[in-house]
Design a protein around this motif. Sequence first.
Motif, PDB file in Angstrom:
ATOM      1  N   GLY A 284     -38.099  43.375  34.713  1.00 45.27           N
ATOM      2  CA  GLY A 284     -38.189  44.449  35.694  1.00 45.27           C
ATOM      3  C   GLY A 284     -38.768  43.980  37.012  1.00 45.27           C
ATOM      4  O   GLY A 284     -39.361  42.896  37.098  1.00 45.27           O
ATOM      5  N   LEU A 285     -38.584  44.788  38.039  1.00 50.46           N
ATOM      6  CA  LEU A 285     -39.101  44.475  39.369  1.00 50.46           C
ATOM      7  C   LEU A 285     -40.276  45.380  39.700  1.00 50.46           C
ATOM      8  O   LEU A 285     -40.189  46.601  39.549  1.00 50.46           O
ATOM      9  CB  LEU A 285     -38.023  44.675  40.430  1.00 50.46           C
ATOM     10  N   THR A 286     -41.367  44.790  40.153  1.00 53.02           N
ATOM     11  CA  THR A 286     -42.433  45.569  40.785  1.00 53.02           C
ATOM     12  C   THR A 286     -42.130  45.599  42.269  1.00 53.02           C
ATOM     13  O   THR A 286     -41.955  44.545  42.899  1.00 53.02           O
ATOM     14  CB  THR A 286     -43.809  44.940  40.537  1.00 53.02           C
ATOM     15  N   ILE A 287     -42.043  46.806  42.835  1.00 57.52           N
ATOM     16  CA  ILE A 287     -41.640  47.000  44.235  1.00 57.52           C
ATOM     17  C   ILE A 287     -42.695  47.840  44.940  1.00 57.52           C
ATOM     18  O   ILE A 287     -43.150  48.856  44.424  1.00 57.52           O
ATOM     19  CB  ILE A 287     -40.264  47.698  44.326  1.00 57.52           C
ATOM     20  N   GLY A 288     -43.086  47.431  46.121  1.00 56.61           N
ATOM     21  CA  GLY A 288     -44.040  48.179  46.937  1.00 56.61           C
ATOM     22  C   GLY A 288     -44.012  47.597  48.337  1.00 56.61           C
ATOM     23  O   GLY A 288     -43.158  46.772  48.654  1.00 56.61           O
ATOM     24  N   ASP A 289     -44.999  47.942  49.162  1.00 52.21           N
ATOM     25  CA  ASP A 289     -46.056  48.888  48.935  1.00 52.21           C
ATOM     26  C   ASP A 289     -46.378  49.556  50.250  1.00 52.21           C
ATOM     27  O   ASP A 289     -45.746  49.291  51.264  1.00 52.21           O
ATOM     28  CB  ASP A 289     -47.293  48.223  48.289  1.00 52.21           C
ATOM     29  N   THR A 290     -47.355  50.464  50.213  1.00 49.87           N
ATOM     30  CA  THR A 290     -47.790  51.197  51.394  1.00 49.87           C
ATOM     31  C   THR A 290     -49.291  50.983  51.580  1.00 49.87           C
ATOM     32  O   THR A 290     -49.963  50.455  50.695  1.00 49.87           O
ATOM     33  CB  THR A 290     -47.517  52.700  51.232  1.00 49.87           C
ATOM     34  N   HIS A 291     -49.816  51.438  52.731  1.00 46.24           N
ATOM     35  CA  HIS A 291     -51.250  51.313  52.993  1.00 46.24           C
ATOM     36  C   HIS A 291     -51.728  52.588  53.684  1.00 46.24           C
ATOM     37  O   HIS A 291     -51.259  52.924  54.767  1.00 46.24           O
ATOM     38  CB  HIS A 291     -51.544  50.105  53.888  1.00 46.24           C
ATOM     39  N   MET A 292     -52.631  53.291  53.031  1.00 48.23           N
ATOM     40  CA  MET A 292     -53.215  54.514  53.572  1.00 48.23           C
ATOM     41  C   MET A 292     -54.728  54.323  53.633  1.00 48.23           C
ATOM     42  O   MET A 292     -55.345  53.887  52.661  1.00 48.23           O
ATOM     43  CB  MET A 292     -52.854  55.706  52.690  1.00 48.23           C
ATOM     44  N   TYR A 293     -55.320  54.632  54.804  1.00 46.60           N
ATOM     45  CA  TYR A 293     -56.730  54.317  55.033  1.00 46.60           C
ATOM     46  C   TYR A 293     -57.616  55.548  55.203  1.00 46.60           C
ATOM     47  O   TYR A 293     -58.840  55.424  55.151  1.00 46.60           O
ATOM     48  CB  TYR A 293     -56.866  53.442  56.283  1.00 46.60           C
ATOM     49  N   ASP A 294     -57.024  56.694  55.465  1.00 44.43           N
ATOM     50  CA  ASP A 294     -57.812  57.880  55.792  1.00 44.43           C
ATOM     51  C   ASP A 294     -58.087  58.712  54.549  1.00 44.43           C
ATOM     52  O   ASP A 294     -57.175  59.300  53.967  1.00 44.43           O
ATOM     53  CB  ASP A 294     -57.088  58.738  56.846  1.00 44.43           C
ATOM     54  N   GLU A 295     -59.328  58.750  54.144  1.00 43.62           N
ATOM     55  CA  GLU A 295     -59.725  59.581  53.003  1.00 43.62           C
ATOM     56  C   GLU A 295     -60.050  60.989  53.477  1.00 43.62           C
ATOM     57  O   GLU A 295     -60.351  61.204  54.645  1.00 43.62           O
ATOM     58  CB  GLU A 295     -60.935  58.950  52.306  1.00 43.62           C
ATOM     59  N   ALA A 310     -37.165  51.798  48.005  1.00 38.80           N
ATOM     60  CA  ALA A 310     -35.941  51.524  47.239  1.00 38.80           C
ATOM     61  C   ALA A 310     -34.813  51.080  48.167  1.00 38.80           C
ATOM     62  O   ALA A 310     -34.079  50.130  47.867  1.00 38.80           O
ATOM     63  CB  ALA A 310     -35.535  52.755  46.439  1.00 38.80           C
ATOM     64  N   ARG A 311     -34.661  51.768  49.302  1.00 50.55           N
ATOM     65  CA  ARG A 311     -33.617  51.401  50.261  1.00 50.55           C
ATOM     66  C   ARG A 311     -33.840  50.002  50.811  1.00 50.55           C
ATOM     67  O   ARG A 311     -32.891  49.219  50.980  1.00 50.55           O
ATOM     68  CB  ARG A 311     -33.551  52.424  51.390  1.00 50.55           C
ATOM     69  N   LYS A 312     -35.102  49.678  51.109  1.00 52.28           N
ATOM     70  CA  LYS A 312     -35.416  48.349  51.614  1.00 52.28           C
ATOM     71  C   LYS A 312     -35.060  47.279  50.584  1.00 52.28           C
ATOM     72  O   LYS A 312     -34.476  46.239  50.902  1.00 52.28           O
ATOM     73  CB  LYS A 312     -36.912  48.257  51.960  1.00 52.28           C
ATOM     74  N   ALA A 313     -35.436  47.520  49.327  1.00 49.06           N
ATOM     75  CA  ALA A 313     -35.145  46.552  48.268  1.00 49.06           C
ATOM     76  C   ALA A 313     -33.645  46.371  48.097  1.00 49.06           C
ATOM     77  O   ALA A 313     -33.151  45.244  47.897  1.00 49.06           O
ATOM     78  CB  ALA A 313     -35.785  47.010  46.965  1.00 49.06           C
ATOM     79  N   GLU A 314     -32.889  47.465  48.170  1.00 49.17           N
ATOM     80  CA  GLU A 314     -31.437  47.391  47.984  1.00 49.17           C
ATOM     81  C   GLU A 314     -30.766  46.641  49.128  1.00 49.17           C
ATOM     82  O   GLU A 314     -29.767  45.940  48.915  1.00 49.17           O
ATOM     83  CB  GLU A 314     -30.878  48.801  47.829  1.00 49.17           C
ATOM     84  N   ILE A 321     -30.890  49.094  43.061  1.00 52.75           N
ATOM     85  CA  ILE A 321     -31.916  48.579  42.162  1.00 52.75           C
ATOM     86  C   ILE A 321     -31.768  49.248  40.792  1.00 52.75           C
ATOM     87  O   ILE A 321     -31.188  50.333  40.682  1.00 52.75           O
ATOM     88  CB  ILE A 321     -33.336  48.815  42.719  1.00 52.75           C
ATOM     89  N   PRO A 322     -32.255  48.618  39.729  1.00 50.71           N
ATOM     90  CA  PRO A 322     -32.201  49.259  38.407  1.00 50.71           C
ATOM     91  C   PRO A 322     -33.009  50.558  38.396  1.00 50.71           C
ATOM     92  O   PRO A 322     -33.805  50.829  39.299  1.00 50.71           O
ATOM     93  CB  PRO A 322     -32.827  48.205  37.485  1.00 50.71           C
ATOM     94  N   ARG A 323     -32.817  51.348  37.354  1.00 49.39           N
ATOM     95  CA  ARG A 323     -33.531  52.613  37.226  1.00 49.39           C
ATOM     96  C   ARG A 323     -35.036  52.384  37.258  1.00 49.39           C
ATOM     97  O   ARG A 323     -35.557  51.445  36.665  1.00 49.39           O
ATOM     98  CB  ARG A 323     -33.156  53.291  35.898  1.00 49.39           C
ATOM     99  N   ILE A 324     -35.729  53.258  37.987  1.00 46.12           N
ATOM    100  CA  ILE A 324     -37.188  53.163  38.082  1.00 46.12           C
ATOM    101  C   ILE A 324     -37.809  53.688  36.794  1.00 46.12           C
ATOM    102  O   ILE A 324     -37.540  54.818  36.367  1.00 46.12           O
ATOM    103  CB  ILE A 324     -37.705  53.953  39.296  1.00 46.12           C
TER     104      ILE A 324
END
Length: 389
Positions: A284-295, A310-314, A321-324
């Motif tokens: 399987g593929l691990t795909i990411g990621d994002t960064h959020m800083y504001d709590e 998903a679009r970026k990976a494709e 990509i295979p089913r998540i």
Amino acid sequence: MSAKVLIVGGGILGSMHAFHAVQSGHTVVQLEREADARGASVRNFGLVWVSGRATGADLELSLRARELWERVAESVPGTGFRPNGSLTVVTDPAELAVLEQVCARSDAGLRGFELLDAEGVREHNPAVRGDVLAGMLCRQDAAVEPRLVPRAIRAELEKSGRYEFHAGVEIAAVDDVPSGVLLRDSTGKTWSADQAIVCTGAWHNGVAAPWLRDVETVPVRRVRLHMMQTESLGETLTTSVADADSLRYYPGFDVPALSVMPAQEPSARQWGMQLLMVQRNNGGLTIGDTHMYDEPFGFDVEERPYELLARKAERVLGHRIPRIERRWTGVYSQLAPGVGDSVSGAVGQGIYYHREVVPDVRLVTGPGGRGMTHSPAIAEQTFKAAGLL
């Protein structure tokens, strides 16, 4: 000289400190407040990432860590360590200019960089069949299996006869004693040792809270990310893969050409997004990621980042990509910009936070996304600072 070392935290930092301590001949008791590691240590890509580290102390630490990971893997094959390298792929001439400048720097050889054209990318990683202009190979990058690493290390350490692991133990306070350390958990039970190392990660409350707030500026912040994992790709992704947005995120790619790269897509900029893909040992593929800083961070998982990733990976793979299979968020502790070593008594070279908070008790946290990469070298530095080597 052998010592009894108490380690608080069962994540990658705590586990690597335990490994280093036992390997150095010490006796170790490791405590984890959950039933097992559940934080960012198991919610990451498992990257040992040399390519994007900043020139100087950051790169030096990552290269030392890369060397130490090889040694850890020899003792603990269950970590899933593999020197698979990485490819950073680009689709635009302005992005390619960044790679060209990065590969022309004096430290490119240390990182194992090689610039490849589109044909070279596909020769090196046939699974990358998308519209790619060029790519940069980093031979020093590697990967491990993050969900397996803490347990694999513990299983190996238990063979030594000098290691104990206790789950469901939350340390609440440090008692004042004439020598050594005495930690008290939430049930009132005490734990004694010659020295203690506290690696509580993004858990900035509990025993770490007063130490993080007894300085003028809180030295660490928390960062939230989104990630997902797919079913088996059905073929081998021979390297880890990053897209051009990673050039904006990692300090190792800070070259003049970066300022004239095309603007990031607004939606990707909103989420602090970069594409990283790593193939797990089950295909399987691990795909990411994002960064959020504001709590405060939301309690729910938002769908939009996953659609974008998903679009970026494709686009990179050239097909769906295979089913998540699963999605998750994670929160890690990161050294706050402009703080860290400016705090009196702190060490860590501006890369992570390490301070002897009371005699013989050290708080080690805040490596951010570097945690998996740097953990063995951070542990080594801790034991040098504590005089336990």
